[in-house]
Design an enzyme around this catalytic site. Structure first.
Site, PDB file in Angstrom:
ATOM      1  N   GLY A 214      44.649  39.907  39.432  1.00  0.00           N
ATOM      2  CA  GLY A 214      45.608  40.836  40.030  1.00  0.00           C
ATOM      3  C   GLY A 214      47.012  40.269  40.113  1.00  0.00           C
TER       4      GLY A 214
ATOM      5  CB  CYS B 254      26.396  54.981  56.306  1.00  0.00           C
ATOM      6  SG  CYS B 254      25.358  53.609  55.782  1.00  0.00           S
TER       7      CYS B 254
ATOM      8  CG  LEU C 117      39.403  35.882  38.498  1.00  0.00           C
ATOM      9  CD1 LEU C 117      40.286  34.646  38.478  1.00  0.00           C
ATOM     10  CD2 LEU C 117      37.943  35.492  38.299  1.00  0.00           C
ATOM     11  CB  ILE C 118      37.441  40.688  43.525  1.00  0.00           C
ATOM     12  CG1 ILE C 118      37.833  41.733  44.565  1.00  0.00           C
ATOM     13  CG2 ILE C 118      36.055  40.112  43.772  1.00  0.00           C
ATOM     14  CD1 ILE C 118      37.061  43.032  44.441  1.00  0.00           C
TER      15      ILE C 118
ATOM     16  CD  GLN D 269      50.951  36.148  41.309  1.00  0.00           C
ATOM     17  OE1 GLN D 269      51.603  37.185  41.320  1.00  0.00           O
ATOM     18  NE2 GLN D 269      49.873  35.986  42.057  1.00  0.00           N
TER      19      GLN D 269
ATOM     20  CE  LYS E  79      46.377  32.298  42.045  1.00  0.00           C
ATOM     21  NZ  LYS E  79      47.623  32.968  41.649  1.00  0.00           N
TER      22      LYS E  79
END
Length: 484
Positions: A289, A458, A185-186, A298, A267
């Site tokens: 994370g 680039c 999960l980002i 958390q 969550k």
């Protein structure tokens, strides 16, 4: 010129079948990565090492090979060597002398030898003979076995002598795809980038799941982070990027859920959705994370309540890490500047969030959701191959021009990484060129002269397109993509 790739010690400790499987996989991974640098790259596996040969007619590729090898999981370290043949110990000394004569002049030194094969001498005898000769017939200050200023590293295999010219530290860990896949999960912040990296390093093919709480700008930024992690550390294997439109969930939470329970409920909804997506992809674990006590959701109690929403294994590699250690690691792997410039979407903020959620109360709150909410969200999720990010960006960059010629009042910004830019410097006669790495562009672009137009450059045009779209979403319209 060759590279000797040394396996990470944990691989060496495995049983023979496992060690062989890991080594074969590492050989394949190295070949997959280096073939993208040069088709003629040669990779050869041995029991305790892997050889990489730089084409004789392309010595300039050595730096690019070394940089790529340093970012491939499963490697302890890499030594760059020059190869010679020898017939005796004195022959070894005679070949070492001209190479190191000037390097050890006025300095202390020692000689270190690693030897494999059958010889009528041992490693210590070579060290003494070569070291004695260098001490006697050069301008070195003398031999110092502890903390010398110069270490003469030699490796002997059969009738070949390898003089070590450079040592490159590797990532460690296990070769990619030796472990099972995970879904990370980002969010693009400090934590999720580091947790994703840690599983890449551990040899798990890491797919990405992004919960979009509102805003194309955020999604673009997160895709840049995911693409950077994959391109730098996991390019040997294909992975997926999943974008989940989570605005409907946020809307129902704000409308129906008790204020103190919002964070935990959000969550749990994320974990449920991620678990469903992971099951569809044949993945057995979710990575987050989260770090103990970092935010109200958390705490151990709340994490326990969150985990009860699914049978899927939830892995938290950062659980006991301090925030500063996470930021330091973020800086080391190259995602710090992305995280600093990542937009925040705090649509679900409780006035008085609970730190000791009660499972029964949370479950009672969740009965207020629409019955088919998760089903709808999962069906609307967009799954793409991470390599398709560039193509996807092409269809979205409608406000950005791609140019091949440069007009007056236009400045080229070379956004490549410093090592890549140094390898192939961009030089255009009569044109101003600024060098701002892509991971610093978001924070530095605001300081540039707003009267000028900037052309992003680039090598492949992928990152320049991503950055252009990102800047446009931030409200800058004096930006184009330069593709000569």
């Amino acid at each position: 010129m060759k590279f000797i790739v040394k396996l990470y010690p944990e691989i060496m400790m495995k049983s023979k079948p496992v060690r062989m499987r890991f080594t074969k996989m590492l050989e394949t991974n190295i070949r997959n990565v280096l073939k993208k640098v040069d088709e003629d790259a040669k990779v050869q596996r041995q029991w305790d090492r892997i050889w990489v040969k730089v084409p004789n007619d392309k010595p300039e590729l050595a730096q690019a090979f070394g940089e790529r090898l340093a970012c491939i999981p499963g490697i302890a370290h890499v030594v760059q060597v020059d190869e010679y043949s020898f017939t005796s110990v004195d022959d070894i000394y005679q070949q070492v002398l001209p190479v190191y004569r000037d390097q050890i002049a006025g300095k202390t030194f020692c000689v270190r030898v690693k030897r494999t094969g059958s010889h009528d001498f041992n490693s210590i005898e070579v060290e003494r003979y070569v070291g004695g000769g260098l001490n006697q017939f050069t301008d070195a200050i003398g031999v110092r076995l502890k903390n010398p200023e110069v270490t003469v590293n030699l490796e002997i295999e059969g009738d070949k002598l390898y003089m070590v010219t450079k040592r490159i530290e590797g990532l460690g860990g296990f070769p990619m795809a030796t472990q099972e896949d995970v879904l990370s999960l980002i969010s693009g912040g400090f934590d999720s980038g580091v947790s994703s990296y840690q599983f890449i390093k551990k040899g798990a093919r890491t797919h990405y799941c992004f919960f979009n709480l509102g805003g194309a700008q955020h999604e673009i930024g997160v895709k840049q982070v995911a693409y950077h992690l994959w391109k730098t550390y996991g390019e040997s294997h294909k992975v997926k990027f999943v974008s989940v439109p989570f605005e409907p969930v946020v809307a129902e939470i704000l409308e129906k859920i008790d204020n103190g329970q919002m964070g935990v409920v959000l969550k749990r909804m994320m974990m449920r959705t991620a678990a469903r997506i992971a099951e569809r992809m044949g993945i057995q674990a979710i990575v987050t994370g989260e770090s103990l006590g970092q935010v109200s959701s958390q705490t151990l109690t709340n994490l326990n309540v969150i985990d009860r929403c699914t049978d899927m294994l939830i892995l938290r590699p950062l659980i006991a890490m301090d925030k500063q250690d996470i930021i330091n690691e973020c800086r080391r792997i190259g995602t710090e500047d992305f995280a600093k410039s990542m937009p925040e979407y705090c649509g679900v903020i409780s006035q008085k969030p609970t730190v000791k959620a009660v499972l029964a109360k949370v479950e009672a709150e969740e009965t207020k959701f629409s019955e088919d909410l998760i089903d709808r969200i999962v069906e609307q999720a967009v799954v793409i191959d991470i390599r398709e990010i560039a193509e996807q960006m092409n269809t979205r960059i409608t406000e950005t021009e791609t140019v091949v010629a440069i007009d007056t009042n236009e400045v080229v910004i070379d956004i490549r990484a410093p090592e890549e830019e140094e390898n192939k410097p961009l030089e255009i006669e009569g044109v101003e060129i600024k060098r701002i790495p892509f991971f610093k562009l978001a924070t530095q672009f605001a300081d540039l002269d707003k009267q000028k137009t900037y052309l992003l450059y680039c090598e492949r045009g992928v990152m320049s397109k991503l950055q252009a779209l990102y800047l446009i979403e931030q409200g800058y319209h004096n930006v184009k993509v330069y593709r000569p």
